[in-house]
Design a protein around this motif. Structure first.
Motif, short mmCIF file in Angstrom:
data_model
loop_
_atom_site.label_atom_id
_atom_site.label_comp_id
_atom_site.label_asym_id
_atom_site.label_seq_id
_atom_site.Cartn_x
_atom_site.Cartn_y
_atom_site.Cartn_z
N LYS A 1 0.83 -1.19 0.00
CA LYS A 1 0.00 0.00 0.00
C LYS A 1 0.87 1.24 0.00
O LYS A 1 1.90 1.29 0.65
CB LYS A 1 -0.90 0.00 1.23
CG LYS A 1 -1.90 -1.13 1.22
CD LYS A 1 -3.11 -0.77 2.09
CE LYS A 1 -4.08 -1.92 2.16
NZ LYS A 1 -3.64 -2.97 3.10
N LYS B 1 0.77 7.76 5.08
CA LYS B 1 1.53 7.39 6.27
C LYS B 1 2.80 6.61 5.95
O LYS B 1 3.82 6.79 6.56
CB LYS B 1 0.66 6.57 7.21
CG LYS B 1 -0.48 7.38 7.76
CD LYS B 1 -1.35 6.53 8.66
CE LYS B 1 -2.62 7.28 8.97
NZ LYS B 1 -3.79 6.41 8.83
N ASN B 2 2.68 5.67 5.02
CA ASN B 2 3.88 4.92 4.65
C ASN B 2 3.77 4.36 3.24
O ASN B 2 2.69 4.30 2.66
CB ASN B 2 4.19 3.81 5.66
CG ASN B 2 2.97 3.33 6.40
OD1 ASN B 2 1.99 2.96 5.79
ND2 ASN B 2 3.01 3.38 7.72
N ASN B 3 4.93 3.98 2.72
CA ASN B 3 5.02 3.53 1.35
C ASN B 3 5.57 2.12 1.31
O ASN B 3 6.75 1.88 1.56
CB ASN B 3 5.92 4.48 0.57
CG ASN B 3 5.93 4.19 -0.92
OD1 ASN B 3 5.78 3.04 -1.32
ND2 ASN B 3 6.07 5.21 -1.72
N MET C 1 8.81 0.90 -0.51
CA MET C 1 10.12 1.25 0.03
C MET C 1 10.66 0.17 0.94
O MET C 1 11.84 0.17 1.28
CB MET C 1 10.06 2.59 0.77
CG MET C 1 9.70 3.75 -0.14
SD MET C 1 10.75 3.81 -1.60
CE MET C 1 12.17 4.68 -0.93
N LYS C 2 9.81 -0.77 1.33
CA LYS C 2 10.26 -1.92 2.11
C LYS C 2 11.47 -2.56 1.44
O LYS C 2 12.41 -2.99 2.08
CB LYS C 2 9.11 -2.93 2.21
CG LYS C 2 9.50 -4.31 2.63
CD LYS C 2 9.30 -4.46 4.11
CE LYS C 2 10.06 -5.68 4.61
NZ LYS C 2 10.13 -5.76 6.02
N PRO D 1 1.03 1.43 10.78
CA PRO D 1 0.78 2.66 11.53
C PRO D 1 1.64 3.82 11.06
O PRO D 1 2.73 3.62 10.51
CB PRO D 1 1.15 2.27 12.97
CG PRO D 1 2.03 1.10 12.86
CD PRO D 1 1.74 0.42 11.57
N GLU D 2 1.15 5.01 11.30
CA GLU D 2 1.94 6.21 11.03
C GLU D 2 3.14 6.21 11.98
O GLU D 2 3.01 5.85 13.14
CB GLU D 2 1.07 7.45 11.30
CG GLU D 2 1.76 8.73 10.95
CD GLU D 2 0.76 9.89 10.81
OE1 GLU D 2 -0.37 9.75 11.30
OE2 GLU D 2 1.14 10.90 10.21
N GLY D 3 4.29 6.59 11.45
CA GLY D 3 5.47 6.61 12.31
C GLY D 3 6.32 5.37 12.13
O GLY D 3 7.42 5.28 12.66
N TYR D 4 5.81 4.40 11.37
CA TYR D 4 6.63 3.22 11.06
C TYR D 4 7.01 3.31 9.59
O TYR D 4 6.15 3.44 8.73
CB TYR D 4 5.84 1.93 11.32
CG TYR D 4 6.54 0.70 10.78
CD1 TYR D 4 7.60 0.13 11.49
CD2 TYR D 4 6.17 0.13 9.57
CE1 TYR D 4 8.27 -0.98 10.98
CE2 TYR D 4 6.83 -0.98 9.06
CZ TYR D 4 7.88 -1.54 9.77
OH TYR D 4 8.53 -2.62 9.27
N PRO E 1 8.52 1.35 6.55
CA PRO E 1 8.97 0.04 6.09
C PRO E 1 10.35 0.10 5.43
O PRO E 1 11.07 -0.88 5.43
CB PRO E 1 7.90 -0.38 5.08
CG PRO E 1 7.03 0.80 4.84
CD PRO E 1 7.25 1.78 5.94
N GLY E 2 10.70 1.26 4.89
CA GLY E 2 11.99 1.41 4.22
C GLY E 2 13.17 1.42 5.17
O GLY E 2 14.32 1.49 4.75
N ASP F 1 13.22 -0.85 7.86
CA ASP F 1 13.15 -2.04 8.69
C ASP F 1 13.18 -3.31 7.85
O ASP F 1 12.22 -3.64 7.19
CB ASP F 1 11.85 -1.98 9.51
CG ASP F 1 11.69 -3.21 10.39
OD1 ASP F 1 12.70 -3.70 10.90
OD2 ASP F 1 10.54 -3.67 10.56
#
Lengths: 145, 191
Positions: A75, A79-81, A84-85, B175-178, B180-181, B183
């Motif tokens: 997704k 909040k996050n992308n 980019m994982k 969640p906001e604040g995590y 993935p790039g 970790d």
């Protein structure tokens, strides 16, 4: 005399072309096919996303490469992308993925940023998954070799 | 012992056994009833966010129609671990009824990082026990997985990583604040 021949030739040519387009128009079917407007549309053909190891060839310089894997799990939100994982600077080696291009860190006026530029945040705006679909219209485009 | 005393002990014993059966039965009944998805999402907090989000994922609909419910991932299967989890859950009830910490989507979002971190910590500590109830990494046919998956899973076996190290956000939105790039486990390949 020469002029008259030229003009009539041109007129004949024009007639051929327009005549041609008129007949061509009748041949063109819309994506809907010949289905009656009031009837139900054709059943959509199911197509699977192609996972291709090594990625797809690029057809021209500066083409955003096509995505060679499934993406439905990832997704991209404010909040996050999820992309980019694996494609971030920090993770790409661990995940054995290519890193996002350096160009993705440039701001509009060419300044280098720490994070992916907001212009490049929504990856799927430029990078598309691929399915093994037949082209809807004939296409003779030949990529840069 | 007189025959009266004998009768007395006998009836106490019988009553005890019956009571025991009833109590044990209702205990297990309560355990069973609170271990269903319907129970979990009878609270609007759980229905509005986690359940909504789960419905977008592979654990709700997929090719084979096998699905995971809330307790499959959040409640241990073994009896003793299950009882411990249920006792912890009473604290969640306190927050629901008394403090109302997450009773609006906004409050939920504000707490989400904290809540998610709790789940991650638990899963890390149990070596993702609940995932492994269904997924056995030894039974995975790496030939049939994407190369991306197989490579990482071989590494996971070698280096002892656990599912949640790599699969955060598998069932709900991150969640906001995590980020993935930031970790991913392992030092990966050289260079």
């Amino acid at each position: 005399m020469k002029k008259i021949i030229q003009i009539s030739l041109a007129a004949f040519g024009l007639l051929l072309i327009t005549g041609n387009t008129v007949t061509a128009k009748e041949d063109i079917a819309s994506l809907r096919g010949t289905t009656d407007l009031s009837g139900p549309s054709l059943k959509a053909v199911k197509q699977k996303v192609i996972s291709q190891e090594g990625g797809f060839e690029r057809s021209y310089k500066q083409q955003p490469p096509m995505v060679p894997h499934k993406v439905d799990k990832y997704k991209i939100t404010l909040k996050n992308n999820g992309c980019m994982k694996c494609h971030s600077k920090k993770n790409y080696k661990k995940e054995k993925s290519p890193m996002v291009g350096e160009s993705h860190f440039l701001s509009r006026d060419g300044k280098k940023l720490q994070k992916v530029s907001s212009r490049r945040y929504f990856c799927d705006q430029c990078h598309a998954i691929q399915i093994d679909a037949k082209p809807l219209v004939k296409n003779e485009f030949d990529g840069l070799k | 012992m007189t025959s009266g005393q004998k009768k007395g002990t006998f009836s106490v014993l019988i009553i005890g056994i019956i009571l025991g059966i009833i109590l044990w039965g209702s205990f297990n009944w309560a355990m069973a009833i609170t271990n269903t998805e319907e129970f979990c999402i009878s609270c609007h907090e759980m229905r509005d966010t986690p359940f909504e989000e789960l419905q977008d994922t592979i654990h709700y609909t997929n090719r084979t129609g096998v699905r995971a419910t809330c307790p499959d991932c959040h409640v241990p299967k073994e009896w003793i671990h299950k009882v411990v989890r249920k006792i912890q859950a009473s604290r969640e009830l306190y927050h629901h009824f008394i403090t109302g910490d997450i009773d609006t989507p906004e409050k939920y979002e504000a707490k989400r990082l904290h809540l998610a971190q709790n789940v991650w910590r638990t899963m890390k500590n149990t070596d993702s026990r609940e995932c492994r109830n269904c997924h056995d990494i030894e039974s995975m046919d790496f030939e049939r997985q994407e190369t991306r998956s197989a490579d990482r899973h071989e590494e996971a076996i070698d280096k002892g990583y656990t599912c949640i190290d790599c699969h955060k956000g598998i069932a709900h939105a991150l969640p906001e604040g995590y980020d993935p790039g930031e970790d991913a486990p392992g030092g990966g390949n050289e260079g």
